[in-house]
Design a protein around this motif. Structure first.
Motif, PDB file in Angstrom:
ATOM      1  N   CYS A 105      -0.401  -1.359  -3.485  1.00  0.00           N
ATOM      2  CA  CYS A 105      -2.294  -1.328  -3.373  1.00  0.00           C
ATOM      3  C   CYS A 105      -2.682  -2.203  -2.103  1.00  0.00           C
ATOM      4  O   CYS A 105      -3.892  -2.300  -1.909  1.00  0.00           O
ATOM      5  CB  CYS A 105      -2.601  -2.312  -4.579  1.00  0.00           C
ATOM      6  SG  CYS A 105      -2.800  -3.912  -4.460  1.00  0.00           S
ATOM      7  N   CYS A 106      -1.665  -2.433  -1.330  1.00  0.00           N
ATOM      8  CA  CYS A 106      -2.087  -3.260  -0.077  1.00  0.00           C
ATOM      9  C   CYS A 106      -2.138  -2.228   1.203  1.00  0.00           C
ATOM     10  O   CYS A 106      -2.519  -2.600   2.094  1.00  0.00           O
ATOM     11  CB  CYS A 106      -1.197  -4.289   0.273  1.00  0.00           C
ATOM     12  SG  CYS A 106      -1.252  -5.928  -0.260  1.00  0.00           S
ATOM     13  N   ARG A 107      -1.847  -1.158   0.963  1.00  0.00           N
ATOM     14  CA  ARG A 107      -1.837  -0.016   2.016  1.00  0.00           C
ATOM     15  C   ARG A 107      -3.257  -0.049   2.648  1.00  0.00           C
ATOM     16  O   ARG A 107      -4.152   0.781   2.326  1.00  0.00           O
ATOM     17  CB  ARG A 107      -1.269   1.378   1.538  1.00  0.00           C
ATOM     18  CG  ARG A 107      -0.022   1.413   1.024  1.00  0.00           C
ATOM     19  CD  ARG A 107       0.295   2.590   0.355  1.00  0.00           C
ATOM     20  NE  ARG A 107       0.024   3.833   1.233  1.00  0.00           N
ATOM     21  CZ  ARG A 107       1.113   4.018   2.235  1.00  0.00           C
ATOM     22  NH1 ARG A 107       2.229   3.522   2.189  1.00  0.00           N
ATOM     23  NH2 ARG A 107       0.807   5.153   2.953  1.00  0.00           N
ATOM     24  N   GLY A 108      -3.427  -0.862   3.832  1.00  0.00           N
ATOM     25  CA  GLY A 108      -4.519  -0.892   4.536  1.00  0.00           C
ATOM     26  C   GLY A 108      -5.670  -1.531   3.943  1.00  0.00           C
ATOM     27  O   GLY A 108      -7.106  -1.311   4.357  1.00  0.00           O
ATOM     28  N   ARG A 109      -5.557  -1.975   2.749  1.00  0.00           N
ATOM     29  CA  ARG A 109      -6.613  -2.767   2.230  1.00  0.00           C
ATOM     30  C   ARG A 109      -6.084  -4.193   1.779  1.00  0.00           C
ATOM     31  O   ARG A 109      -5.946  -4.689   0.631  1.00  0.00           O
ATOM     32  CB  ARG A 109      -6.600  -2.228   0.708  1.00  0.00           C
ATOM     33  CG  ARG A 109      -8.211  -1.366   0.434  1.00  0.00           C
ATOM     34  CD  ARG A 109      -8.196  -0.262  -0.479  1.00  0.00           C
ATOM     35  NE  ARG A 109      -7.944   0.928   0.205  1.00  0.00           N
ATOM     36  CZ  ARG A 109      -6.752   1.384   0.132  1.00  0.00           C
ATOM     37  NH1 ARG A 109      -5.476   1.018  -0.584  1.00  0.00           N
ATOM     38  NH2 ARG A 109      -6.563   2.668   0.658  1.00  0.00           N
ATOM     39  N   PRO A 110      -6.030  -5.134   2.609  1.00  0.00           N
ATOM     40  CA  PRO A 110      -5.579  -6.478   2.542  1.00  0.00           C
ATOM     41  C   PRO A 110      -6.820  -7.288   1.724  1.00  0.00           C
ATOM     42  O   PRO A 110      -6.334  -7.940   0.889  1.00  0.00           O
ATOM     43  CB  PRO A 110      -5.313  -7.102   3.880  1.00  0.00           C
ATOM     44  CG  PRO A 110      -6.312  -5.974   4.734  1.00  0.00           C
ATOM     45  CD  PRO A 110      -6.320  -4.765   4.229  1.00  0.00           C
ATOM     46  N   GLU A 111      -7.902  -6.833   1.825  1.00  0.00           N
ATOM     47  CA  GLU A 111      -8.949  -7.431   1.039  1.00  0.00           C
ATOM     48  C   GLU A 111      -8.592  -7.392  -0.501  1.00  0.00           C
ATOM     49  O   GLU A 111      -9.221  -8.285  -1.144  1.00  0.00           O
ATOM     50  CB  GLU A 111     -10.358  -6.950   1.295  1.00  0.00           C
ATOM     51  CG  GLU A 111     -10.816  -5.770   1.053  1.00  0.00           C
ATOM     52  CD  GLU A 111     -10.173  -4.502   1.832  1.00  0.00           C
ATOM     53  OE1 GLU A 111      -9.369  -4.766   2.729  1.00  0.00           O
ATOM     54  OE2 GLU A 111     -10.602  -3.423   1.969  1.00  0.00           O
ATOM     55  N   VAL A 112      -7.921  -6.327  -1.027  1.00  0.00           N
ATOM     56  CA  VAL A 112      -7.687  -6.169  -2.418  1.00  0.00           C
ATOM     57  C   VAL A 112      -6.542  -7.217  -2.642  1.00  0.00           C
ATOM     58  O   VAL A 112      -6.609  -7.724  -4.021  1.00  0.00           O
ATOM     59  CB  VAL A 112      -7.222  -4.895  -2.630  1.00  0.00           C
ATOM     60  CG1 VAL A 112      -6.633  -4.631  -3.978  1.00  0.00           C
ATOM     61  CG2 VAL A 112      -8.370  -4.068  -2.536  1.00  0.00           C
ATOM     62  N   CYS A 113      -5.587  -7.611  -1.842  1.00  0.00           N
ATOM     63  CA  CYS A 113      -4.593  -8.368  -2.479  1.00  0.00           C
ATOM     64  C   CYS A 113      -4.642  -9.764  -2.266  1.00  0.00           C
ATOM     65  O   CYS A 113      -3.709 -10.615  -2.699  1.00  0.00           O
ATOM     66  CB  CYS A 113      -3.180  -7.877  -1.599  1.00  0.00           C
ATOM     67  SG  CYS A 113      -2.644  -6.170  -2.222  1.00  0.00           S
ATOM     68  N   GLU A 114      -5.423 -10.211  -1.246  1.00  0.00           N
ATOM     69  CA  GLU A 114      -5.858 -11.584  -1.000  1.00  0.00           C
ATOM     70  C   GLU A 114      -6.033 -12.303  -2.276  1.00  0.00           C
ATOM     71  O   GLU A 114      -5.378 -13.510  -2.626  1.00  0.00           O
ATOM     72  CB  GLU A 114      -6.794 -11.634   0.093  1.00  0.00           C
ATOM     73  CG  GLU A 114      -6.183 -11.869   1.372  1.00  0.00           C
ATOM     74  CD  GLU A 114      -7.158 -11.632   2.582  1.00  0.00           C
ATOM     75  OE1 GLU A 114      -8.422 -11.498   2.221  1.00  0.00           O
ATOM     76  OE2 GLU A 114      -6.529 -11.466   3.778  1.00  0.00           O
ATOM     77  N   PRO A 115      -6.880 -11.893  -3.420  1.00  0.00           N
ATOM     78  CA  PRO A 115      -7.247 -12.366  -4.403  1.00  0.00           C
ATOM     79  C   PRO A 115      -6.068 -12.820  -5.200  1.00  0.00           C
ATOM     80  O   PRO A 115      -5.754 -13.745  -5.856  1.00  0.00           O
ATOM     81  CB  PRO A 115      -8.302 -11.878  -5.118  1.00  0.00           C
ATOM     82  CG  PRO A 115      -8.224 -10.435  -4.209  1.00  0.00           C
ATOM     83  CD  PRO A 115      -7.794 -10.761  -3.114  1.00  0.00           C
ATOM     84  N   LYS A 139       2.488  -4.136  -2.863  1.00  0.00           N
ATOM     85  CA  LYS A 139       2.639  -3.333  -1.576  1.00  0.00           C
ATOM     86  C   LYS A 139       1.759  -1.782  -1.743  1.00  0.00           C
ATOM     87  O   LYS A 139       1.392  -1.213  -0.892  1.00  0.00           O
ATOM     88  CB  LYS A 139       4.038  -3.162  -1.040  1.00  0.00           C
ATOM     89  CG  LYS A 139       4.326  -4.475  -0.597  1.00  0.00           C
ATOM     90  CD  LYS A 139       5.839  -4.563  -0.021  1.00  0.00           C
ATOM     91  CE  LYS A 139       6.198  -6.019   0.310  1.00  0.00           C
ATOM     92  NZ  LYS A 139       7.813  -5.957   0.359  1.00  0.00           N
TER      93      LYS A 139
END
Lengths: 122, 122
Positions: free
Chosen positions: B91-101, B89
């Motif tokens: 690293c997810c702040r506003g950056r979902p493309e980072v967490c999908e992988p 969470k």
DNA sequence: TCCATATGTCGATTAGCGTGGACATATGGA
DNA sequence: TCCATATGTCCACGCTAATCGACATATGGA
């Protein structure tokens, strides 16, 4: 991920200043921040910060790149994935029913709508 | 999960003996192991182990339950989810493309076929 | 009650970490 | 070249963690 590397990462994050640095750099992805700027924002002397940045770098959690006189630090998001994976795979060994709820919990946080909502709350 | 709690958890796992204890207890879910058995298996004096078990307990990573003379320790799998969630969470702040992988990487590990294959490799 | 087993607590020692002053190095501009 | 800025390194101090012997507590059986 090897245990030794995981221990380095855990130790690096088990310190409030370093955890703050890490979160700050994650917020500033993908541009990163100069070392001096990180020290200023967290109100830490530059030499103390230099040590912390070195610890995080050795742990592979952040990376540095020189740009003329300043050195830009950036969070290494692959490392985040590696640590989370290390934790989850440890608990997945033969017990998938344990991890399914975790993935279910994480999945919605990765949708664009969720991220937009979180950003709006700030 | 609060930062303070996360720091306790990271500090608890940033030590080889404690990381070994945690993995050992995860392997023995859901039955757990008595304190003495943990000490014996990892070849650590019982009082040293008692200290480590206390650190892990304070961090919320394991729990204890008395059974007559022995005390059974068990891994707290909710804590694993909480730490992994804390990392992701952040690293997810506003950056979902980072967490999908990350979720994509984790999902297959939670299927029963994957777990069976992993177990077979041991 | 007495003893054996299981576990925890205390105290001392050693090692390593966090901190920051002083100094060193690197870069670019005058 | 000289200086200012940006960053890193060295070193010493204080604090906390890791270890383990010795002792304390808890439980159950003889």
């Amino acid at each position: 991920m090897e245990s030794e590397q995981a221990i380095l990462a855990f130790a690096a994050l088990a310190q409030s200043t370093r955890l703050d640095v890490f979160r700050l750099l994650i917020e500033h992805e993908p541009h990163g921040l100069p070392a001096g700027e990180v020290a200023r924002r967290l109100a830490v002397p530059h030499n103390t910060m230099s040590t912390h940045l070195a610890v995080l770098t050795r742990a592979g959690l952040i990376g540095a790149e020189r740009q003329s006189r300043t050195i830009i630090y950036r969070a290494n998001l692959d490392a985040v994935r590696a640590i989370a994976g290390f934790l989850v795979k440890d608990c997945c060994r033969g017990r998938p029913e344990v991890c399914e709820p975790l993935v279910s919990e994480l999945s919605p946080c990765c949708s664009k709508t969720f991220a937009a909502k979180e950003a709006a709350d700030d």
